[in-house]
Design an enzyme around this catalytic site. Sequence first.
Site, mmCIF file in Angstrom:
data_model
loop_
_atom_site.group_PDB
_atom_site.id
_atom_site.type_symbol
_atom_site.label_atom_id
_atom_site.label_comp_id
_atom_site.label_asym_id
_atom_site.label_seq_id
_atom_site.Cartn_x
_atom_site.Cartn_y
_atom_site.Cartn_z
ATOM 1 N N CYS A 1 -4.216 8.071 -0.058
ATOM 2 C CA CYS A 1 -4.450 8.534 1.311
ATOM 3 C C CYS A 1 -4.560 10.052 1.364
ATOM 4 O O CYS A 1 -5.183 10.595 2.257
ATOM 5 C CB CYS A 1 -3.311 8.051 2.206
ATOM 6 S SG CYS A 1 -3.541 8.399 3.955
ATOM 7 N N GLY B 1 3.210 4.570 6.492
ATOM 8 C CA GLY B 1 2.284 4.866 5.414
ATOM 9 C C GLY B 1 1.084 5.639 5.913
ATOM 10 O O GLY B 1 1.138 6.324 6.935
ATOM 11 N N CYS B 2 0.001 5.526 5.186
ATOM 12 C CA CYS B 2 -1.214 6.271 5.507
ATOM 13 C C CYS B 2 -1.713 5.953 6.907
ATOM 14 O O CYS B 2 -1.936 4.796 7.246
ATOM 15 C CB CYS B 2 -2.300 5.920 4.486
ATOM 16 S SG CYS B 2 -3.892 6.679 4.836
ATOM 17 N N PHE B 3 -1.891 6.979 7.729
ATOM 18 C CA PHE B 3 -2.304 6.708 9.108
ATOM 19 C C PHE B 3 -3.728 6.181 9.211
ATOM 20 O O PHE B 3 -4.105 5.597 10.223
ATOM 21 C CB PHE B 3 -2.071 7.894 10.048
ATOM 22 C CG PHE B 3 -2.571 9.253 9.618
ATOM 23 C CD1 PHE B 3 -3.580 9.432 8.692
ATOM 24 C CD2 PHE B 3 -1.993 10.386 10.177
ATOM 25 C CE1 PHE B 3 -4.023 10.692 8.328
ATOM 26 C CE2 PHE B 3 -2.432 11.670 9.824
ATOM 27 C CZ PHE B 3 -3.451 11.815 8.890
#
Length: 227
Positions: free
Chosen positions: A17, A55-57
Amino acid sequence: MHQTVLIILSLLLGTSCQSNTKNERAARNSPDKEEIVKPEEQELQKYETAYFASGCFWCVEAIFESVKGVKEVVSGYSGGTQKNPKYEQVAAGKTKHAETVQVYYDPSVISFTALVQVFFGSHDPTTLNRQGPDHGPQYRSIAFYKTEEEKKIIESYIKALEDHDVFNGRTITTQVTKFASFYKAEEYHQDFERKNPNNPYIKAVSIPRLNRFKENFKDYLKDDARH
């Protein structure tokens, strides 16, 4: 096992990410694959807001965007103390912020309790400071609350997950945190998955994560997300 396969695949593809120079340049310059009509700020004032970090947006934004009753999702930063953080600072772990999404929702269609279910059902809350191939405190799991009632809902749901041993003895590491502030991420992060469907990380991590969520939460999906 499935998550391990995804992690290995992501590492083989050299994806995460975190934007490296190549990924960031592609994100900034990539033309939209579809026309994305954004609601006006005045219209959004009619909706309630909720905040989650898992986590990764890029991934989390796409998941909540697929949920009925959700009008808009914004990627940004929360959980830290520094004002107006930049992506490079957050990604390097130099602030105490986590990648967070701001969810605008209609409580007459979907409840805060249901959003909490979506949150816990769409990531692994037992991996401390990690989600899939992404690791560091900026990817930690946080359920933010604005009222004592929301706090009670989150804590009660965590207790139910633990009582039913949903995660097979693994400890839930999700932080239950009073919401303080939210900073919108740079524009190229917004709707990243929809704008960059061929990005290696999106193909290897985000889309499989979204599809697993859709398979398990079919009743929560918008009509146009049921495919």
